[in-house]
Design an enzyme around this catalytic site. Structure first.
Site, PDB file in Angstrom:
ATOM      1  N   ASP A  97       0.819  -1.212   0.000  1.00 47.30           N
ATOM      2  CA  ASP A  97       0.000   0.000   0.000  1.00 47.30           C
ATOM      3  C   ASP A  97       0.850   1.258   0.000  1.00 47.30           C
ATOM      4  OD1 ASP A  97       0.935  -0.477   2.567  1.00 47.30           O
ATOM      5  OD2 ASP A  97      -0.907   0.093   3.581  1.00 47.30           O
ATOM      6  N   ASP A 100       6.831   3.929   3.406  1.00 52.17           N
ATOM      7  CA  ASP A 100       6.965   4.979   4.414  1.00 52.17           C
ATOM      8  C   ASP A 100       8.427   5.010   4.858  1.00 52.17           C
ATOM      9  OD1 ASP A 100       5.862   6.918   6.224  1.00 52.17           O
ATOM     10  OD2 ASP A 100       5.741   5.411   7.779  1.00 52.17           O
ATOM     11  N   PHE A 149      -0.438  11.035   7.902  1.00 50.06           N
ATOM     12  CA  PHE A 149      -1.001   9.691   8.058  1.00 50.06           C
ATOM     13  C   PHE A 149      -2.319   9.624   7.300  1.00 50.06           C
ATOM     14  CE2 PHE A 149      -3.007   6.072  10.120  1.00 50.06           C
ATOM     15  CZ  PHE A 149      -1.950   5.199  10.228  1.00 50.06           C
ATOM     16  N   VAL A 150      -2.438   8.628   6.423  1.00 48.00           N
ATOM     17  CA  VAL A 150      -3.614   8.562   5.557  1.00 48.00           C
ATOM     18  C   VAL A 150      -4.405   7.281   5.781  1.00 48.00           C
ATOM     19  CG1 VAL A 150      -2.667  10.044   3.746  1.00 48.00           C
ATOM     20  CG2 VAL A 150      -2.224   7.587   3.672  1.00 48.00           C
ATOM     21  N   ASP A 156      -5.913   1.613   6.875  1.00 48.02           N
ATOM     22  CA  ASP A 156      -6.706   1.711   8.095  1.00 48.02           C
ATOM     23  C   ASP A 156      -6.013   2.532   9.174  1.00 48.02           C
ATOM     24  OD1 ASP A 156      -4.628  -0.237   8.618  1.00 48.02           O
ATOM     25  OD2 ASP A 156      -5.737  -0.743  10.428  1.00 48.02           O
ATOM     26  N   ARG A 162     -11.011   1.602   6.482  1.00 42.32           N
ATOM     27  CA  ARG A 162     -10.508   0.916   5.281  1.00 42.32           C
ATOM     28  C   ARG A 162     -11.432   1.087   4.090  1.00 42.32           C
ATOM     29  NH1 ARG A 162      -6.168  -2.420   6.353  1.00 42.32           N
ATOM     30  NH2 ARG A 162      -6.197  -3.535   8.339  1.00 42.32           N
TER      31      ARG A 162
HETATM   32  P1  5GP Z   1       7.259   1.280   6.587  1.00 45.85           P
HETATM   33  O1  5GP Z   1       7.803  -0.040   7.031  1.00 45.85           O
HETATM   34  O2  5GP Z   1       7.644   1.677   5.199  1.00 45.85           O
HETATM   35  O3  5GP Z   1       7.530   2.357   7.587  1.00 45.85           O
HETATM   36  O4  5GP Z   1       5.713   1.172   6.682  1.00 45.85           O
HETATM   37  C1  5GP Z   1       4.989   0.560   5.756  1.00 45.85           C
HETATM   38  C2  5GP Z   1       3.654   0.166   6.333  1.00 45.85           C
HETATM   39  O5  5GP Z   1       3.224   1.045   7.375  1.00 45.85           O
HETATM   40  C3  5GP Z   1       2.637   0.285   5.243  1.00 45.85           C
HETATM   41  O6  5GP Z   1       2.562  -0.904   4.511  1.00 45.85           O
HETATM   42  C4  5GP Z   1       1.388   0.596   6.024  1.00 45.85           C
HETATM   43  O7  5GP Z   1       0.784  -0.604   6.414  1.00 45.85           O
HETATM   44  C5  5GP Z   1       1.866   1.367   7.236  1.00 45.85           C
HETATM   45  N1  5GP Z   1       1.738   2.809   7.017  1.00 45.85           N
HETATM   46  C6  5GP Z   1       2.729   3.695   6.766  1.00 45.85           C
HETATM   47  N2  5GP Z   1       2.248   4.935   6.588  1.00 45.85           N
HETATM   48  C7  5GP Z   1       0.909   4.837   6.724  1.00 45.85           C
HETATM   49  C8  5GP Z   1      -0.167   5.777   6.633  1.00 45.85           C
HETATM   50  O8  5GP Z   1      -0.032   6.985   6.374  1.00 45.85           O
HETATM   51  N3  5GP Z   1      -1.415   5.268   6.830  1.00 45.85           N
HETATM   52  C9  5GP Z   1      -1.659   3.966   7.110  1.00 45.85           C
HETATM   53  N4  5GP Z   1      -2.924   3.590   7.292  1.00 45.85           N
HETATM   54  N5  5GP Z   1      -0.671   3.050   7.185  1.00 45.85           N
HETATM   55  C10 5GP Z   1       0.588   3.491   7.003  1.00 45.85           C
HETATM   56 MG    MG Z   2       1.065  -2.243   4.726  1.00 49.60          MG
END
Ligand code: 5GP
Ligand code: MG
Length: 189
Positions: A97, A100, A149-150, A156, A162
């Site tokens: 999705d 980040d 944060f979205v 979700d 969702r």
């Molecule tokens: P990362 O490991 O890159 O920090 O995080 C990735 C995961 O964190 C994404 O797959 C998602 O599930 C969650 N995540 C990161 N940013 C957001 C956000 O803005 N909104 C939501 N709902 N989930 C996020």
């Molecule tokens: Mg994810």
């Protein structure tokens, strides 16, 4: 947590997913294609992307949890590969999705690469480059967004929101985000 502004509308998502599917389709090698979807937030995106891709492909799933408390992923990603399907020797498209900090995509890509696919491409709906902690880029990105944060379109906040058709900002409710503690996956800062 309170819903904030709409960042990407349903019709913008539909349009971009269509062009993204054409980009991904043009970049994928011909031959045996397997798609691995990171559960659960990438589900809506993956379904729309794969329908638009219009190509024979098999489907598997990867589970990943990285968020402890707050919104920063902890850096230690727990991966589940029980439902990933057969990867060895096949062209693999990894779908998530949002990119980040990069911990999740880096861990998932590494674990899948170890299963020896013939090729591996990554595709994410959203990219927040300003948040990156691990040096990784996705091969295909739907939308690049700011550090907010979205929720919606599969994403979700502690399982809420969702099913929203648009992608919206989600912010702590003023003045003190009283439900933040009960929703440990949410942004509380
Ligand atoms: P990362 O490991 O890159 O920090 O995080 C990735 C995961 O964190 C994404 O797959 C998602 O599930 C969650 N995540 C990161 N940013 C957001 C956000 O803005 N909104 C939501 N709902 N989930 C996020
Ligand atoms: Mg994810």
């Amino acid at each position: 947590m309170a819903l904030g502004e709409t960042l990407i509308t349903e019709s913008e998502i539909r349009g971009r997913v269509g062009t993204l599917a054409r980009e991904v389709g043009a970049a994928l090698p011909p031959g045996d294609l397997h798609c691995a979807v990171v559960l659960k937030s990438a589900l809506f995106f993956a379904v729309d992307l794969l329908r638009a891709l219009g190509r024979e492909a098999s489907l598997g799933f990867v589970s990943a949890s990285s968020y402890g408390g707050g919104t920063e992923s902890a850096g230690e990603v727990r991966l589940g590969l029980e439902a990933v399907g057969r990867v060895a020797g096949r062209h693999l498209l990894l779908i998530d999705d949002i990119l980040d900090t990069g911990h999740t995509l880096a861990a998932a890509r590494g674990a899948l690469q170890a299963l020896r696919p013939a090729s591996l491409r990554t595709c994410v709906l959203l990219d927040k480059p300003s948040r990156r902690r691990v040096s990784i880029e996705a091969d295909h990105v739907g939308f690049t967004i700011a550090d907010v944060f979205v929720v919606g379109y599969g994403l979700d906040c502690a399982e809420a929101y969702r099913t929203l058709p648009d992608i919206r900002a989600c912010r702590p409710g003023a003045p003190s985000a009283p439900d933040a503690k009960e929703r440990p996956g949410c942004w509380n800062g």
